[in-house]
Design a protein around this motif. Structure first.
Motif, mmCIF file in Angstrom:
data_model
loop_
_atom_site.group_PDB
_atom_site.id
_atom_site.type_symbol
_atom_site.label_atom_id
_atom_site.label_comp_id
_atom_site.label_asym_id
_atom_site.label_seq_id
_atom_site.Cartn_x
_atom_site.Cartn_y
_atom_site.Cartn_z
ATOM 1 N N LYS A 81 -13.250 -75.291 77.818
ATOM 2 C CA LYS A 81 -14.462 -75.488 77.018
ATOM 3 C C LYS A 81 -14.315 -76.625 76.011
ATOM 4 O O LYS A 81 -15.274 -77.346 75.720
ATOM 5 N N ASN A 82 -13.110 -76.775 75.469
ATOM 6 C CA ASN A 82 -12.903 -77.766 74.414
ATOM 7 C C ASN A 82 -11.484 -78.314 74.517
ATOM 8 O O ASN A 82 -10.599 -77.933 73.749
ATOM 9 N N PRO A 83 -11.235 -79.222 75.465
ATOM 10 C CA PRO A 83 -9.870 -79.728 75.691
ATOM 11 C C PRO A 83 -9.288 -80.398 74.443
ATOM 12 O O PRO A 83 -10.003 -81.070 73.697
ATOM 13 N N TRP A 84 -8.018 -80.185 74.231
ATOM 14 C CA TRP A 84 -7.325 -80.869 73.138
ATOM 15 C C TRP A 84 -6.456 -81.966 73.713
ATOM 16 O O TRP A 84 -6.163 -82.005 74.901
ATOM 17 N N ASP A 85 -6.041 -82.865 72.846
ATOM 18 C CA ASP A 85 -5.387 -84.093 73.317
ATOM 19 C C ASP A 85 -3.936 -83.889 73.715
ATOM 20 O O ASP A 85 -3.516 -84.327 74.790
ATOM 21 N N GLU A 86 -3.167 -83.220 72.859
ATOM 22 C CA GLU A 86 -1.740 -83.061 73.107
ATOM 23 C C GLU A 86 -1.437 -81.690 73.690
ATOM 24 O O GLU A 86 -1.885 -80.678 73.157
ATOM 25 N N PRO A 87 -0.677 -81.623 74.796
ATOM 26 C CA PRO A 87 -0.331 -80.298 75.341
ATOM 27 C C PRO A 87 0.488 -79.494 74.352
ATOM 28 O O PRO A 87 1.273 -80.040 73.565
ATOM 29 N N ILE A 88 0.306 -78.191 74.395
ATOM 30 C CA ILE A 88 0.950 -77.291 73.442
ATOM 31 C C ILE A 88 2.179 -76.647 74.073
ATOM 32 O O ILE A 88 2.097 -76.076 75.175
ATOM 33 N N ALA A 89 3.311 -76.721 73.384
ATOM 34 C CA ALA A 89 4.532 -76.053 73.840
ATOM 35 C C ALA A 89 4.421 -74.566 73.541
ATOM 36 O O ALA A 89 4.059 -74.166 72.425
ATOM 37 N N VAL A 90 4.716 -73.727 74.525
ATOM 38 C CA VAL A 90 4.660 -72.287 74.328
ATOM 39 C C VAL A 90 6.009 -71.658 74.670
ATOM 40 O O VAL A 90 6.760 -72.152 75.501
ATOM 41 N N HIS A 91 6.283 -70.561 73.981
ATOM 42 C CA HIS A 91 7.496 -69.777 74.200
ATOM 43 C C HIS A 91 7.064 -68.357 74.561
ATOM 44 O O HIS A 91 6.273 -67.743 73.836
ATOM 45 N N LEU A 92 7.566 -67.840 75.654
ATOM 46 C CA LEU A 92 7.226 -66.487 76.071
ATOM 47 C C LEU A 92 8.004 -65.470 75.223
ATOM 48 O O LEU A 92 9.238 -65.510 75.165
ATOM 49 N N ALA A 93 7.273 -64.595 74.553
ATOM 50 C CA ALA A 93 7.891 -63.535 73.757
ATOM 51 C C ALA A 93 8.172 -62.335 74.654
ATOM 52 O O ALA A 93 7.297 -61.907 75.413
#
Length: 370
Positions: A121-133
């Motif tokens: 719906k609202n793309p952001w510019d920089e990909p986000i790093a995620v960590h699986l908890a």
């Protein structure tokens, strides 16, 4: 909250102590481990930005904070190293997370689906790093089932706007002598993540694990021990030296002799039993020095002096051994002469942990760095 700089009450942060603690832990890291400094809650009351800059100079690889706002504070202070948010993030704030290049945890496939929809719906510019908890026994956040963990990995590999950077858990009893539950959590974690391709970071080691257990993972989240505080309180002795970094001092602003049977403080909870010298100190529970500390003590001229009467919002009263001059230093946390009052001493008196005592010290108290 406005800092009260026009009164004599001060927190002093001894920067060399923080540096020494960081250098010591780095000597104990395994060859493949990176160090992230945990500076959530205003650096455990020590000042997040100032501690971050010290830690950056000492070669840490990144930082952990609790909230988006804490991450933004570091970025706006010029910190460019990786910043990982430990708490869960609402999908509505993901554009801000991207803007400030913060890493975040993922704890469920439902959240991941919502996040993917938010990006469409609202793309952001920089990909986000995620960590699986991974939930292994804290009952707090994280995946329980290895099948869902694998599903999350597959989804992240296909998703736009995200990439998998790490996987982690948090130990509930790493600071206790009985390691049975710690071993159970460790086994549960590695069994759960066995389905994954190894991400960049695998992190389970907090201060307590670093001090009392074998090296695990390739990233250490170093928190309370960086400030010179024993994670176990007094239950276990640290395996290497920790140097406390915080002291709290004020001054006597009035000294008076009260006759016998004089009341002191709200509620008339203290009454003099003879002629007594009473000193007033400008600090109270609005500064985080809580009401329960009635009956505890401070240091004046190297002597313990009892806090008499209830701690007020902005002031407290102490019983002095003699007529001591106004302006004399009062040590509430720290060393005076051959005596010391530690954060742990305060915590033990009021029935809590030193983490809480440090975090309660409010922004009204100026922090000075030396």
């Amino acid at each position: 909250m406005v800092k009260s700089i026009y009164r004599p009450t001060r927190i002093t942060i001894h920067t060399e102590a923080i540096r020494e603690n960081l250098r010591t832990v780095q000597e104990h890291l395994s060859a493949d481990q990176s160090l992230f400094a945990v500076i959530k809650a205003n650096g455990y009351g020590h000042g997040a930005v100032q501690v971050a800059k010290i830690a950056e100079e000492e070669g840490v690889a990144g930082f952990c904070v609790a909230t988006i706002d804490e991450g933004i504070e570091l970025r706006e202070a010029g910190i460019t190293l990786p910043v990982f948010i430990l708490g869960l993030v609402d999908c509505a704030y993901l554009p801000i997370v991207s803007q400030y290049q913060l890493a975040i945890p993922v704890a469920s496939t439902d959240w991941l689906k919502q996040a993917e929809q938010a990006y469409l719906k609202n793309p952001w510019d920089e990909p986000i790093a995620v960590h699986l908890a991974i939930e292994t026994g804290m009952g707090r956040i994280g995946f329980i089932d290895s099948g869902e963990v694998k599903q999350a990995e597959v989804s992240l590999a296909q998703a736009e706007g995200f990439y998998l950077e790490g996987v982690f858990t948090h130990f509930a009893t790493a600071d206790q002598a009985d390691a049975t539950y710690w071993q159970e959590q460790k086994a549960r974690f590695f069994e759960t993540i066995a389905v994954l391709e190894a991400p960049r970071y695998i992190h389970v080691t907090n201060s307590a694990t670093q001090l009392w257990h074998e090296p695990l993972g390739n990233l250490v989240r170093y928190g309370v021990a960086m400030y010179g505080l024993n994670p176990s309180s007094d239950a276990l002795q640290p395996s290497y030296s920790l140097v406390p970094a915080l002291s709290l001092t004020s001054q006597l602003v009035q000294v008076k002799q009260l006759p016998s049977e004089s009341g002191v403080g709200y509620g008339h909870t203290y009454e003099t039993t003879q002629d007594e010298w009473i000193g007033t100190v400008p600090i109270g529970y609005a500064d985080g020095y809580v009401r329960k500390l009635q009956g505890f003590h401070v240091l004046v001229n190297g002597q313990f002096c009892e806090i008499v009467g209830r701690v007020c919002m902005d002031q407290l009263m102490i019983r002095l051994p003699a007529d001591i001059p106004v302006g004399t230093t009062v040590t509430l946390i720290g060393t005076d002469g051959d005596k010391t009052i530690s954060l742990q001493d305060i915590a033990s008196y009021i029935g809590t942990i030193h983490y809480e005592v440090a975090c309660l010290l409010s922004e009204r108290l100026p922090r000075e760095y030396e």
